[in-house]
Design an enzyme around this catalytic site. Structure first.
Site, PDB file in Angstrom:
ATOM      1  N   ARG A  72       0.823  -1.209   0.000  1.00 48.68           N
ATOM      2  CA  ARG A  72       0.000   0.000   0.000  1.00 48.68           C
ATOM      3  C   ARG A  72       0.861   1.264   0.000  1.00 48.68           C
ATOM      4  NH1 ARG A  72      -3.703   2.601   4.388  1.00 48.68           N
ATOM      5  NH2 ARG A  72      -5.287   3.637   3.100  1.00 48.68           N
ATOM      6  N   HIS A  76       0.462   4.406  -2.503  1.00 52.51           N
ATOM      7  CA  HIS A  76       0.229   5.786  -2.050  1.00 52.51           C
ATOM      8  C   HIS A  76       1.390   6.705  -2.416  1.00 52.51           C
ATOM      9  CE1 HIS A  76      -3.351   5.426   0.929  1.00 52.51           C
ATOM     10  NE2 HIS A  76      -3.505   4.629  -0.103  1.00 52.51           N
ATOM     11  N   ASP A  77       2.583   6.148  -2.545  1.00 54.56           N
ATOM     12  CA  ASP A  77       3.719   6.941  -3.021  1.00 54.56           C
ATOM     13  C   ASP A  77       3.491   7.327  -4.479  1.00 54.56           C
ATOM     14  OD1 ASP A  77       6.216   8.177  -3.035  1.00 54.56           O
ATOM     15  OD2 ASP A  77       7.255   6.342  -3.650  1.00 54.56           O
ATOM     16  N   GLY A  82       3.917  10.975  -8.267  1.00 55.80           N
ATOM     17  CA  GLY A  82       4.793   9.933  -8.797  1.00 55.80           C
ATOM     18  C   GLY A  82       5.537   9.140  -7.736  1.00 55.80           C
ATOM     19  N   ASP A  84       8.211   8.613  -5.878  1.00 50.98           N
ATOM     20  CA  ASP A  84       9.403   9.398  -5.537  1.00 50.98           C
ATOM     21  C   ASP A  84       9.755   9.322  -4.053  1.00 50.98           C
ATOM     22  OD1 ASP A  84       7.333  10.776  -4.422  1.00 50.98           O
ATOM     23  OD2 ASP A  84       7.772  12.696  -5.386  1.00 50.98           O
ATOM     24  N   ASN A 103      -3.860   8.995   4.620  1.00 50.01           N
ATOM     25  CA  ASN A 103      -2.687   8.330   5.196  1.00 50.01           C
ATOM     26  C   ASN A 103      -2.635   8.375   6.717  1.00 50.01           C
ATOM     27  OD1 ASN A 103      -1.662   7.736   2.653  1.00 50.01           O
ATOM     28  ND2 ASN A 103      -0.471   9.628   2.533  1.00 50.01           N
ATOM     29  N   PRO A 173      -7.691   7.442  -4.330  1.00 47.37           N
ATOM     30  CA  PRO A 173      -9.111   7.082  -4.327  1.00 47.37           C
ATOM     31  C   PRO A 173      -9.623   6.829  -2.904  1.00 47.37           C
ATOM     32  CG  PRO A 173      -7.766   5.230  -5.061  1.00 47.37           C
ATOM     33  CD  PRO A 173      -6.840   6.394  -4.913  1.00 47.37           C
ATOM     34  N   HIS A 203      -6.231  -5.964  -2.299  1.00 49.16           N
ATOM     35  CA  HIS A 203      -7.023  -6.110  -1.072  1.00 49.16           C
ATOM     36  C   HIS A 203      -7.268  -7.586  -0.717  1.00 49.16           C
ATOM     37  CE1 HIS A 203      -8.712  -1.714  -1.296  1.00 49.16           C
ATOM     38  NE2 HIS A 203      -7.415  -1.773  -1.081  1.00 49.16           N
ATOM     39  N   ASP A 249      -9.751  -9.536   3.120  1.00 52.61           N
ATOM     40  CA  ASP A 249     -10.158 -10.799   2.490  1.00 52.61           C
ATOM     41  C   ASP A 249     -10.562 -11.743   3.608  1.00 52.61           C
ATOM     42  OD1 ASP A 249     -10.293 -13.357   1.452  1.00 52.61           O
ATOM     43  OD2 ASP A 249      -8.288 -13.355   0.583  1.00 52.61           O
TER      44      ASP A 249
HETATM   45  C1  HEM Z   1      -9.154   1.090  -5.940  1.00 51.96           C
HETATM   46  C2  HEM Z   1      -9.059   2.086  -5.077  1.00 51.96           C
HETATM   47  C3  HEM Z   1      -8.611   1.841  -3.663  1.00 51.96           C
HETATM   48  C4  HEM Z   1      -9.241   2.281  -2.549  1.00 51.96           C
HETATM   49  C5  HEM Z   1     -10.498   3.119  -2.491  1.00 51.96           C
HETATM   50  C6  HEM Z   1      -8.499   1.780  -1.427  1.00 51.96           C
HETATM   51  C7  HEM Z   1      -8.815   2.016  -0.103  1.00 51.96           C
HETATM   52  C8  HEM Z   1      -8.239   1.383   0.980  1.00 51.96           C
HETATM   53  C9  HEM Z   1      -8.641   1.548   2.348  1.00 51.96           C
HETATM   54  C10 HEM Z   1      -9.739   2.479   2.833  1.00 51.96           C
HETATM   55  C11 HEM Z   1      -7.879   0.731   3.106  1.00 51.96           C
HETATM   56  C12 HEM Z   1      -7.935   0.574   4.632  1.00 51.96           C
HETATM   57  C13 HEM Z   1      -7.070   1.638   5.278  1.00 51.96           C
HETATM   58  C14 HEM Z   1      -7.288   1.772   6.769  1.00 51.96           C
HETATM   59  O1  HEM Z   1      -8.373   1.518   7.266  1.00 51.96           O
HETATM   60  O2  HEM Z   1      -6.334   2.169   7.468  1.00 51.96           O
HETATM   61  C15 HEM Z   1      -6.972   0.053   2.216  1.00 51.96           C
HETATM   62  C16 HEM Z   1      -6.037  -0.868   2.601  1.00 51.96           C
HETATM   63  C17 HEM Z   1      -5.148  -1.465   1.744  1.00 51.96           C
HETATM   64  N1  HEM Z   1      -4.972  -1.155   0.410  1.00 51.96           N
HETATM   65 FE1  HEM Z   1      -6.219  -0.107  -0.740  1.00 51.96          FE
HETATM   66  N2  HEM Z   1      -7.437   1.066  -1.880  1.00 51.96           N
HETATM   67  C18 HEM Z   1      -7.454   1.086  -3.243  1.00 51.96           C
HETATM   68  C19 HEM Z   1      -6.519   0.523  -4.094  1.00 51.96           C
HETATM   69  C20 HEM Z   1      -5.383  -0.136  -3.665  1.00 51.96           C
HETATM   70  C21 HEM Z   1      -4.263  -0.473  -4.501  1.00 51.96           C
HETATM   71  C22 HEM Z   1      -4.125  -0.085  -5.972  1.00 51.96           C
HETATM   72  C23 HEM Z   1      -3.370  -1.135  -3.721  1.00 51.96           C
HETATM   73  C24 HEM Z   1      -2.021  -1.689  -4.080  1.00 51.96           C
HETATM   74  C25 HEM Z   1      -1.669  -2.066  -5.287  1.00 51.96           C
HETATM   75  C26 HEM Z   1      -3.966  -1.231  -2.400  1.00 51.96           C
HETATM   76  C27 HEM Z   1      -3.412  -1.901  -1.340  1.00 51.96           C
HETATM   77  C28 HEM Z   1      -3.973  -1.945  -0.073  1.00 51.96           C
HETATM   78  C29 HEM Z   1      -3.500  -2.828   0.964  1.00 51.96           C
HETATM   79  C30 HEM Z   1      -2.454  -3.917   0.801  1.00 51.96           C
HETATM   80  C31 HEM Z   1      -4.226  -2.507   2.120  1.00 51.96           C
HETATM   81  C32 HEM Z   1      -4.044  -3.112   3.536  1.00 51.96           C
HETATM   82  C33 HEM Z   1      -2.928  -2.321   4.225  1.00 51.96           C
HETATM   83  C34 HEM Z   1      -2.573  -2.789   5.623  1.00 51.96           C
HETATM   84  O3  HEM Z   1      -3.092  -3.781   6.115  1.00 51.96           O
HETATM   85  O4  HEM Z   1      -1.724  -2.102   6.241  1.00 51.96           O
HETATM   86  N3  HEM Z   1      -5.157  -0.579  -2.401  1.00 51.96           N
HETATM   87  N4  HEM Z   1      -7.208   0.478   0.920  1.00 51.96           N
END
Ligand code: HEM
Ligand SMILES: *[C@@H]1O[C@H](CO)[C@@H](O)[C@H](O)[C@H]1NC(C)=O
Ligand SMILES: *[C@@H]1O[C@H](CO)[C@@H](O)[C@H](O)[C@H]1NC(C)=O
Ligand SMILES: *[C@@H]1O[C@H](CO)[C@@H](O)[C@H](O)[C@H]1NC(C)=O
Ligand SMILES: *[C@@H]1O[C@H](CO)[C@@H](O)[C@H](O)[C@H]1NC(C)=O
Length: 329
Positions: A72, A76-77, A82, A84, A103, A173, A203, A249
């Site tokens: 993640r 976010h980077d 970009g 960076d 963040n 997003p 996810h 998941d």
């Molecule tokens: C499609 C749009 C996306 C949205 C709206 C989104 C949103 C979120 C949100 C709300 C969380 C939970 C954060 C929290 O409660 O602290 C999350 C976790 C996560 N996201 Fe996304 N995300 C998106 C796309 C992505 C992408 C592109 C990646 C990586 C390629 C990604 C990887 C992850 C991972 C691995 C977690 C779990 C992080 C952890 O357990 O520390 N997400 N995301």
């Protein structure tokens, strides 16, 4: 008549200028990402990949979620000015990205990034960027947790600043987004709908806080009722529990597989932005494909990760190679 001719030729001149400006943008962007390559450190730091991997194998064996957190961080980077390394900078007198809305109290994994940086600095000081360390760590995390492997392109340099407002102003997003919002968010970074759906498969690992899925589990109807009940048990409707965590998941939260997509078919997506990908719309067929075919998902995920890693890197003499990932040199 004269004024008609002159204004139309003015338009033509304007068109040429706009076309030239567009070409310049395309050319400079193209050439900067073209400087990334898998062999960038083959002479200057041939051991970089072999130094990163064992640090992660060790750390993830104790805490698999760190792999999700690192994946993640790379995302976010890359989505904010970009890839960076800007997301790693601690706040200074002016706020940076770390405490921006998407963040703050959410992104994590900074200590493991420091550990990796230390291991790499030991063998080749001042050579490998923090932005590249994130890209390598993201790949290694996916591999260690059972996902696909790929050759990571490197050669990024680090920013000297991080932007609080750019991390807050819609580059990233939100979990409230629907398909059209998600599509435009990814399109703005040069990523397709297919990339967006494949990358959402990230996810399949990691956790989210109650505050990010509360509205979904209490208010939405496209959700499996026993799943909603289960999630409600640790995420109260009104007060408290905002920070309580749930796996993204429900089946295999520490395994990088295609179960995320299978969950969507049974309306067990945790975030609103997850379930919209399978809700009677245009992305349903792709979700079905990924849920039935892990290989297709893996291939598309790798393609999309490489594209994401190519977003506006600093190269050449731009930026710097940070000594400490938390601050500019
Ligand atoms: C499609 C749009 C996306 C949205 C709206 C989104 C949103 C979120 C949100 C709300 C969380 C939970 C954060 C929290 O409660 O602290 C999350 C976790 C996560 N996201 Fe996304 N995300 C998106 C796309 C992505 C992408 C592109 C990646 C990586 C390629 C990604 C990887 C992850 C991972 C691995 C977690 C779990 C992080 C952890 O357990 O520390 N997400 N995301
Ligand atoms: C980050 O979150 C904490 C706790 O919710 C809050 O006190 C702080 O003001 C937030 N920081 C910013 C910059 O919004
Ligand atoms: C997405 O949500 C916006 C409102 O935020 C709405 O205008 C739009 O129609 C929605 N699109 C889809 C595909 O549901
Ligand atoms: C979502 O997209 C709709 C248009 O489909 C737009 O009106 C709305 O402002 C967008 N919402 C966000 C949060 O971007
Ligand atoms: C659910 O919807 C209601 C009515 O729109 C709203 O007041 C409430 O804040 C929403 N969220 C939850 C968690 O109940």
């Amino acid at each position: 008549m004269v004024s008609y001719i002159s204004s139309s030729s003015l338009i033509t001149v304007n068109h040429v200028i706009v076309a030239l400006a567009l070409l310049l943008v395309v050319f400079t962007r193209g050439s900067s990402s073209a400087q990334l390559s898998t062999g960038f450190y083959s002479k200057s730091c041939p051991k970089v990949f072999s130094k990163v991997r064992p640090v992660l194998i060790n750390a993830l064996s104790k805490e698999p979620r760190l792999g999700a957190s690192l994946l993640r961080l790379h995302f976010h980077d890359c989505f904010v000015n970009g890839c960076d390394g800007s997301v790693l900078l601690d706040d200074t007198a002016t706020l940076g990205e770390k405490t921006a809305g998407p963040n703050n109290r959410s992104i994590r994994g900074f200590k493991i990034v420091d550990d990796i940086k230390t291991a790499v600095e030991k063998v080749c000081p001042g050579v490998v960027s923090c932005a590249d360390i994130l890209a390598i760590a993201a790949r290694d995390s996916v591999v260690i947790l059972g996902g696909p492997n790929w050759a990571v392109k490197v050669g990024r340099r680090d920013s000297k600043t991080a932007s609080f407002s750019d991390a807050n102003s819609g580059n990233l997003p939100a979990p409230t987004f629907n398909v059209s919002n998600l599509t435009s968010s990814f399109r703005a970074k040069g990523l397709s709908v297919r990339d967006m759906v494949a990358l959402s498969g990230a996810h399949t690992i990691g956790k989210a806080r109650c505050l990010t899925f509360r509205d979904r589990i209490y208010n939405e109807t496209n959700i499996d009722s026993s799943f909603a009940k289960l999630r409600r048990s640790t995420c109260p409707r009104k007060t408290g529990g905002r920070k309580n965590l749930a796996p993204m998941d429900i089946q295999t939260p520490n395994h990088f597989d295609n179960k995320y997509f299978k969950n969507l078919l049974s309306q067990k997506g945790l975030l609103h932005s997850d379930q919209v990908l399978y809700n009677g719309g245009s992305t349903d067929s792709l979700v079905k494909t990924y849920s039935n075919n892990r290989k297709t998902f893996n291939n598309d995920f790798v393609t999309a990760m490489i594209k994401m890693g190519d977003i506006e890197p600093l190269t050449g003499s731009s930026g710097e190679i940070r000594k400490n990932c938390r601050r500019a040199n």
